[in-house]
Design an enzyme around this catalytic site. Structure first.
Site, PDB file in Angstrom:
ATOM      1  N   TYR A 155      29.360  46.807  51.140  1.00  0.00           N
ATOM      2  CA  TYR A 155      30.980  47.403  50.341  1.00  0.00           C
ATOM      3  C   TYR A 155      30.934  48.551  49.810  1.00  0.00           C
ATOM      4  O   TYR A 155      31.729  49.194  49.521  1.00  0.00           O
ATOM      5  CB  TYR A 155      30.908  45.702  49.287  1.00  0.00           C
ATOM      6  CG  TYR A 155      31.753  45.863  47.906  1.00  0.00           C
ATOM      7  CD1 TYR A 155      33.636  45.415  49.077  1.00  0.00           C
ATOM      8  CD2 TYR A 155      31.702  45.333  47.552  1.00  0.00           C
ATOM      9  CE1 TYR A 155      33.956  45.262  48.403  1.00  0.00           C
ATOM     10  CE2 TYR A 155      32.592  45.741  46.477  1.00  0.00           C
ATOM     11  CZ  TYR A 155      33.938  45.554  46.866  1.00  0.00           C
ATOM     12  OH  TYR A 155      34.973  45.424  45.688  1.00  0.00           O
ATOM     13  N   ALA A 156      29.097  47.938  48.919  1.00  0.00           N
ATOM     14  CA  ALA A 156      29.542  49.680  48.219  1.00  0.00           C
ATOM     15  C   ALA A 156      29.187  51.170  49.082  1.00  0.00           C
ATOM     16  O   ALA A 156      30.111  52.240  48.500  1.00  0.00           O
ATOM     17  CB  ALA A 156      28.098  49.566  46.796  1.00  0.00           C
ATOM     18  N   CYS A 157      28.814  51.417  50.006  1.00  0.00           N
ATOM     19  CA  CYS A 157      29.091  51.687  50.918  1.00  0.00           C
ATOM     20  C   CYS A 157      30.203  52.849  51.250  1.00  0.00           C
ATOM     21  O   CYS A 157      31.027  54.019  51.202  1.00  0.00           O
ATOM     22  CB  CYS A 157      28.441  52.084  51.988  1.00  0.00           C
ATOM     23  SG  CYS A 157      27.723  53.207  52.699  1.00  0.00           S
ATOM     24  N   PHE A 208      30.086  28.840  38.704  1.00  0.00           N
ATOM     25  CA  PHE A 208      30.122  28.344  37.947  1.00  0.00           C
ATOM     26  C   PHE A 208      31.286  27.116  37.111  1.00  0.00           C
ATOM     27  O   PHE A 208      30.186  25.833  36.896  1.00  0.00           O
ATOM     28  CB  PHE A 208      29.296  28.824  36.341  1.00  0.00           C
ATOM     29  CG  PHE A 208      27.902  29.505  36.776  1.00  0.00           C
ATOM     30  CD1 PHE A 208      27.844  29.331  37.533  1.00  0.00           C
ATOM     31  CD2 PHE A 208      28.238  30.198  35.691  1.00  0.00           C
ATOM     32  CE1 PHE A 208      26.240  29.828  37.867  1.00  0.00           C
ATOM     33  CE2 PHE A 208      27.066  31.355  35.892  1.00  0.00           C
ATOM     34  CZ  PHE A 208      26.328  31.065  36.807  1.00  0.00           C
ATOM     35  N   ASP A 222      17.715  33.681  41.614  1.00  0.00           N
ATOM     36  CA  ASP A 222      16.253  34.298  41.057  1.00  0.00           C
ATOM     37  C   ASP A 222      16.486  33.594  39.156  1.00  0.00           C
ATOM     38  O   ASP A 222      15.378  34.601  39.301  1.00  0.00           O
ATOM     39  CB  ASP A 222      16.754  35.762  41.305  1.00  0.00           C
ATOM     40  CG  ASP A 222      15.791  35.342  43.175  1.00  0.00           C
ATOM     41  OD1 ASP A 222      15.921  34.773  43.563  1.00  0.00           O
ATOM     42  OD2 ASP A 222      16.561  37.111  43.442  1.00  0.00           O
TER      43      ASP A 222
HETATM   44  C1  UGA Z   1      30.936  41.075  42.266  1.00  0.00           C
HETATM   45  C2  UGA Z   1      31.195  42.347  43.493  1.00  0.00           C
HETATM   46  O1  UGA Z   1      30.545  42.898  43.971  1.00  0.00           O
HETATM   47  C3  UGA Z   1      32.509  43.712  42.358  1.00  0.00           C
HETATM   48  O2  UGA Z   1      32.726  45.020  43.395  1.00  0.00           O
HETATM   49  C4  UGA Z   1      32.826  43.908  41.368  1.00  0.00           C
HETATM   50  O3  UGA Z   1      33.478  44.299  41.088  1.00  0.00           O
HETATM   51  C5  UGA Z   1      32.507  42.271  40.519  1.00  0.00           C
HETATM   52  O4  UGA Z   1      31.631  41.297  41.216  1.00  0.00           O
HETATM   53  C6  UGA Z   1      33.262  42.220  39.707  1.00  0.00           C
HETATM   54  O5  UGA Z   1      33.287  40.550  39.444  1.00  0.00           O
HETATM   55  O6  UGA Z   1      33.972  42.858  39.466  1.00  0.00           O
HETATM   56  P1  UGA Z   1      28.389  40.931  41.686  1.00  0.00           P
HETATM   57  O7  UGA Z   1      29.101  40.595  39.677  1.00  0.00           O
HETATM   58  O8  UGA Z   1      26.905  40.944  41.799  1.00  0.00           O
HETATM   59  O9  UGA Z   1      29.308  42.066  41.729  1.00  0.00           O
HETATM   60  O10 UGA Z   1      29.089  39.677  41.560  1.00  0.00           O
HETATM   61  P2  UGA Z   1      29.534  38.084  40.860  1.00  0.00           P
HETATM   62  O11 UGA Z   1      29.589  37.368  42.865  1.00  0.00           O
HETATM   63  O12 UGA Z   1      30.300  37.797  40.529  1.00  0.00           O
HETATM   64  O13 UGA Z   1      28.155  37.934  40.820  1.00  0.00           O
HETATM   65  C7  UGA Z   1      26.910  38.162  39.543  1.00  0.00           C
HETATM   66  C8  UGA Z   1      25.539  37.362  39.136  1.00  0.00           C
HETATM   67  O14 UGA Z   1      25.694  36.609  39.389  1.00  0.00           O
HETATM   68  C9  UGA Z   1      24.577  38.166  40.841  1.00  0.00           C
HETATM   69  O15 UGA Z   1      22.838  38.813  40.537  1.00  0.00           O
HETATM   70  C10 UGA Z   1      24.425  36.711  41.038  1.00  0.00           C
HETATM   71  O16 UGA Z   1      23.542  36.694  41.823  1.00  0.00           O
HETATM   72  C11 UGA Z   1      24.672  35.894  40.084  1.00  0.00           C
HETATM   73  N1  UGA Z   1      24.987  34.429  40.519  1.00  0.00           N
HETATM   74  C12 UGA Z   1      26.358  34.052  41.332  1.00  0.00           C
HETATM   75  C13 UGA Z   1      24.447  33.065  39.969  1.00  0.00           C
HETATM   76  O17 UGA Z   1      23.565  33.854  39.380  1.00  0.00           O
HETATM   77  N2  UGA Z   1      24.424  31.709  40.237  1.00  0.00           N
HETATM   78  C14 UGA Z   1      26.198  31.633  40.966  1.00  0.00           C
HETATM   79  O18 UGA Z   1      26.590  30.913  41.501  1.00  0.00           O
HETATM   80  C15 UGA Z   1      26.720  32.723  41.751  1.00  0.00           C
END
Ligand code: UGA
Length: 355
Positions: A155-157, A208, A222
């Protein structure tokens, strides 16, 4: 000068559903809103025209941009769970399907405000010299993506390549553009709940809320020590309205839009969300938290960003903007929205257990 006719692509999504009403309220404009469904954008207004369709359909693109002076492009598949499970669809939605749009805007002299992503920075903040930095900066950061077998970065790429295409059209073919990189923007109407109005794994906030509403343990991937800087959607909307207003200052600029003041671990987000939920739903069972490996949660190909803090100095300087809402101010409204929208559609914990 404020454009009279604006096309918003992806208007029925989370960000679009907040942006469209704000644009109509703030500007003397009409809007062509394009999406596959408009469940989140219930508003009707004589100045708002809703067009159902896919932006990769040439007829839809032609109709949406026919009279537009400004296009805001928001369409994407932006849940990390999709990046390693349906990467080709993700790459098409973020890149292939949008190439005709960029070309059309350049040829027809339509201003383009394109929503890219903070994901383009990759796994950590790195400066021009390749050394770690604390914040991610638009015009100096190296963009550090992981190896190809870590499909998380597909996605990022794709988003980064479209940024480069837009940049090249601007530099060499006169495209008027602004690129926006949103950092974890949250608010009411974000994402879906699995098994209710969507399938799969949404972003962390909806995961959540789903678990709280069902009385299940919140899963910390993790261990949840990774951090995100969360911004209220109202702060995002204000910044985007200023980008619309300040065309000259924003010409060929890339903006981080995020709130560096709300940088918390995912475990801390879980704790704060659970405590707001408990205040609003005093009879709900106490929240539980469990650790899960990224492999077990997302499957192979997932990778993560340890911390993602935006440098917003440029947005402050050129937009005169400051993100204002703290996490504790925004969470009660978000929880209330989820409870109101889903209370009757999710089996309460006792029922779920006896079923
Ligand atoms: C995502 C998208 O990839 C981005 O493009 C976007 O800008 C961003 O969300 C956003 O919300 O604006 P990311 O922050 O990694 O990026 O997505 P999330 O799914 O919200 O995850 C955030 C973190 O929570 C990650 O480290 C994930 O592993 C963790 N997570 C997720 C949990 O610990 N438990 C869960 O049930 C879901």
């Amino acid at each position: 000068m404020i454009p009279h006719r604006i096309a918003v692509l992806g208007a029925g999504g989370f960000l679009g559903s907040h942006l469209v009403p704000a644009l109509l309220e703030r500007f003397d404009c009409s809007i062509d809103a394009v999406d596959l469904d408009f469940d989140k954008l219930q508003q009707s207004d004589s100045r708002l025209r809703k067009l159902r369709g896919r932006i990769e359909d040439p007829r839809v693109l032609a109709e949406a941009t026919e009279r537009a002076e400004l296009v805001l492009s928001l369409t994407a598949l932006c849940n990390p769970a999709q990046y390693s499970t349906i990467p080709l669809e993700v790459i098409d939605a973020s890149f292939t399907h949008l190439l005709p749009l960029v070309k059309s805007c350049a040829e027809r002299r339509i201003r383009l405000i394109h929503f890219s992503t903070a994901e383009v920075y990759g796994s950590r903040a790195v400066g021009a010299d390749g050394l770690p930095t604390s914040e991610m900066s638009e015009d100096s950061a190296c963009l550090q993506l992981g190896p190809v077998h870590k499909e998380r970065w597909s996605y990022a790429c794709a988003k980064q390549l479209l940024e480069r295409v837009i940049w090249a059209y601007g530099e060499h073919h006169g495209l008027s553009f602004t690129l926006i990189r949103p950092f974890n923007t949250i608010g009411p109407r974000m994402d879906y709940l699995p098994g209710v109005d969507g399938e799969g794994t949404p972003r962390v906030l909806a995961c959540f809320m789903n678990q709280l509403l069902r009385g299940e343990a919140l899963q910390l991937v993790d261990g949840g020590q990774q951090k995100r800087a969360f911004m209220a959607v109202s702060d995002m909307v204000e910044a985007v309205c200023r980008v619309v207003e300040r065309r000259r200052a924003c010409e060929r600029q890339i903006f981080n839009l995020g709130n560096p003041g709300n940088n918390v671990s995912i475990a801390e987000l879980a704790r704060q969300l659970a405590s707001v939920y408990a205040e609003q739903q005093p009879h709900a069972p106490p929240a539980r938290f469990e650790h899960i490996s990224a492999e077990a949660f997302y499957g192979p190909g997932y990778d993560d960003t340890a911390e993602r803090i935006p440098d917003v100095r440029k947005a402050r300087r050129l937009l005169g903007w400051e993100p204002t809402e703290s996490l504790s101010q925004m969470l009660p409204g978000i929880v209330r929205d989820y409870v109101e929208r889903y209370r009757d559609r999710v089996a309460p914990p006792q029922q779920a257990r006896s079923a």
